[in-house]
Design a protein around this motif. Sequence first.
Motif, PDB file in Angstrom:
ATOM      1  N   TYR A  29       0.951  -1.179  -0.093  1.00  0.00           N
ATOM      2  CA  TYR A  29      -0.133  -0.168  -0.076  1.00  0.00           C
ATOM      3  C   TYR A  29       0.765   1.440  -0.032  1.00  0.00           C
ATOM      4  CZ  TYR A  29       0.885   0.752   4.991  1.00  0.00           C
ATOM      5  OH  TYR A  29       1.442   1.312   6.155  1.00  0.00           O
ATOM      6  N   PHE A  30       2.071   1.311   0.701  1.00  0.00           N
ATOM      7  CA  PHE A  30       2.859   2.394   0.722  1.00  0.00           C
ATOM      8  C   PHE A  30       3.677   2.999  -0.726  1.00  0.00           C
ATOM      9  CE2 PHE A  30       5.085  -1.296   2.162  1.00  0.00           C
ATOM     10  CZ  PHE A  30       6.346  -1.191   1.467  1.00  0.00           C
ATOM     11  N   ARG A  31       3.278   1.989  -1.696  1.00  0.00           N
ATOM     12  CA  ARG A  31       4.038   2.499  -2.818  1.00  0.00           C
ATOM     13  C   ARG A  31       2.937   3.261  -3.888  1.00  0.00           C
ATOM     14  NH1 ARG A  31       6.892  -1.933  -6.631  1.00  0.00           N
ATOM     15  NH2 ARG A  31       7.540  -0.191  -8.011  1.00  0.00           N
ATOM     16  N   ILE A  32       3.333   4.491  -4.162  1.00  0.00           N
ATOM     17  CA  ILE A  32       2.316   5.415  -4.672  1.00  0.00           C
ATOM     18  C   ILE A  32       3.065   5.485  -5.851  1.00  0.00           C
ATOM     19  CG2 ILE A  32       1.003   7.614  -4.690  1.00  0.00           C
ATOM     20  CD1 ILE A  32       0.185   5.706  -2.205  1.00  0.00           C
ATOM     21  N   PHE A  33       2.350   5.524  -6.937  1.00  0.00           N
ATOM     22  CA  PHE A  33       2.834   5.836  -8.440  1.00  0.00           C
ATOM     23  C   PHE A  33       3.318   7.314  -8.451  1.00  0.00           C
ATOM     24  CE2 PHE A  33       2.377   7.065 -12.725  1.00  0.00           C
ATOM     25  CZ  PHE A  33       3.160   6.352 -13.524  1.00  0.00           C
ATOM     26  N   SER A  34       4.442   7.716  -9.324  1.00  0.00           N
ATOM     27  CA  SER A  34       4.682   9.070  -9.163  1.00  0.00           C
ATOM     28  C   SER A  34       4.778   9.305 -10.678  1.00  0.00           C
ATOM     29  CB  SER A  34       5.900   9.469  -8.388  1.00  0.00           C
ATOM     30  OG  SER A  34       6.476  10.780  -8.866  1.00  0.00           O
ATOM     31  N   PRO A  35       4.063  10.068 -11.323  1.00  0.00           N
ATOM     32  CA  PRO A  35       4.190  10.464 -12.799  1.00  0.00           C
ATOM     33  C   PRO A  35       5.351  11.326 -12.929  1.00  0.00           C
ATOM     34  CG  PRO A  35       1.651  11.019 -11.833  1.00  0.00           C
ATOM     35  CD  PRO A  35       2.552  10.799 -10.646  1.00  0.00           C
ATOM     36  N   LEU A  36       5.588  12.158 -12.058  1.00  0.00           N
ATOM     37  CA  LEU A  36       6.944  12.860 -12.305  1.00  0.00           C
ATOM     38  C   LEU A  36       8.170  12.241 -12.112  1.00  0.00           C
ATOM     39  CD1 LEU A  36       8.412  15.718 -12.436  1.00  0.00           C
ATOM     40  CD2 LEU A  36       8.266  16.018  -9.976  1.00  0.00           C
ATOM     41  N   ARG A  37       8.231  11.130 -11.224  1.00  0.00           N
ATOM     42  CA  ARG A  37       9.488  10.229 -11.243  1.00  0.00           C
ATOM     43  C   ARG A  37       9.572   9.544 -12.451  1.00  0.00           C
ATOM     44  NH1 ARG A  37      11.011   5.678  -7.095  1.00  0.00           N
ATOM     45  NH2 ARG A  37      13.313   5.559  -7.468  1.00  0.00           N
ATOM     46  N   GLN A  38       8.375   9.015 -12.817  1.00  0.00           N
ATOM     47  CA  GLN A  38       8.315   8.069 -13.945  1.00  0.00           C
ATOM     48  C   GLN A  38       8.793   8.904 -15.358  1.00  0.00           C
ATOM     49  OE1 GLN A  38       7.769   4.825 -12.846  1.00  0.00           O
ATOM     50  NE2 GLN A  38       6.832   4.712 -14.843  1.00  0.00           N
ATOM     51  N   SER A  39       8.340  10.177 -15.304  1.00  0.00           N
ATOM     52  CA  SER A  39       8.695  11.006 -16.451  1.00  0.00           C
ATOM     53  C   SER A  39      10.344  11.274 -16.502  1.00  0.00           C
ATOM     54  CB  SER A  39       8.173  12.353 -16.468  1.00  0.00           C
ATOM     55  OG  SER A  39       8.359  13.148 -17.443  1.00  0.00           O
ATOM     56  N   GLU A  40      10.819  11.479 -15.237  1.00  0.00           N
ATOM     57  CA  GLU A  40      12.247  11.730 -15.410  1.00  0.00           C
ATOM     58  C   GLU A  40      12.972  10.643 -15.453  1.00  0.00           C
ATOM     59  OE1 GLU A  40      12.185  15.378 -12.027  1.00  0.00           O
ATOM     60  OE2 GLU A  40      12.270  13.421 -11.256  1.00  0.00           O
ATOM     61  N   ARG A  41      12.627   9.585 -15.198  1.00  0.00           N
ATOM     62  CA  ARG A  41      13.485   8.525 -15.192  1.00  0.00           C
ATOM     63  C   ARG A  41      13.442   7.679 -16.662  1.00  0.00           C
ATOM     64  NH1 ARG A  41      11.859   3.324 -11.210  1.00  0.00           N
ATOM     65  NH2 ARG A  41      13.362   4.732  -9.815  1.00  0.00           N
ATOM     66  N   PHE A  42      12.451   7.701 -17.189  1.00  0.00           N
ATOM     67  CA  PHE A  42      11.981   6.975 -18.529  1.00  0.00           C
ATOM     68  C   PHE A  42      12.103   8.192 -19.787  1.00  0.00           C
ATOM     69  CE2 PHE A  42      10.350   4.015 -15.594  1.00  0.00           C
ATOM     70  CZ  PHE A  42      11.116   2.879 -15.717  1.00  0.00           C
ATOM     71  N   ASP A  43      12.213   9.408 -19.476  1.00  0.00           N
ATOM     72  CA  ASP A  43      12.150  10.207 -20.452  1.00  0.00           C
ATOM     73  C   ASP A  43      13.186  11.654 -19.930  1.00  0.00           C
ATOM     74  OD1 ASP A  43      11.687  11.600 -23.011  1.00  0.00           O
ATOM     75  OD2 ASP A  43       9.862  12.671 -22.244  1.00  0.00           O
ATOM     76  N   PRO A  44      14.139  11.242 -19.450  1.00  0.00           N
ATOM     77  CA  PRO A  44      15.296  12.175 -18.728  1.00  0.00           C
ATOM     78  C   PRO A  44      15.330  13.443 -19.727  1.00  0.00           C
ATOM     79  CG  PRO A  44      16.482  10.426 -19.465  1.00  0.00           C
ATOM     80  CD  PRO A  44      15.116   9.914 -19.747  1.00  0.00           C
TER      81      PRO A  44
END
Length: 108
Positions: A29-44
């Motif tokens: 439950y404590f893992r919350i998806f972060s669109p910003l982190r995804q964006s930075e990680r996979f489209d730096p």
Amino acid sequence: MEHLIDGDFASNHGGWGFGSSTGVDPQPYFRIFSPLRQSERFDPDGEYIRRWVPELREIQGSAIHDPYERGAGDLAETNGYPRPIVDHATRRAVALDRYKRAAGGKSK
């Protein structure tokens, strides 16, 4: 999905199931998806964003991932890019509190 340029049933279904933790491999439950982190990680470099979000094409550097918080808000606004409607940090805290209460823990 029929209106998506990159719509693919398996990819979309699996991706959203994983991201929402409702798939075959749910996360704690404590893992919350972060669109910003995804964006930075996979489209730096912001290549995907520049291709599909014309309002942000002129934004330089990492500001493309969060223009209103990284000093490019004036340009983003001038180009018609909307301001965020959700404060992710605030909503993340609310979600964590609710998950914790549902799991039998104490809330804030």
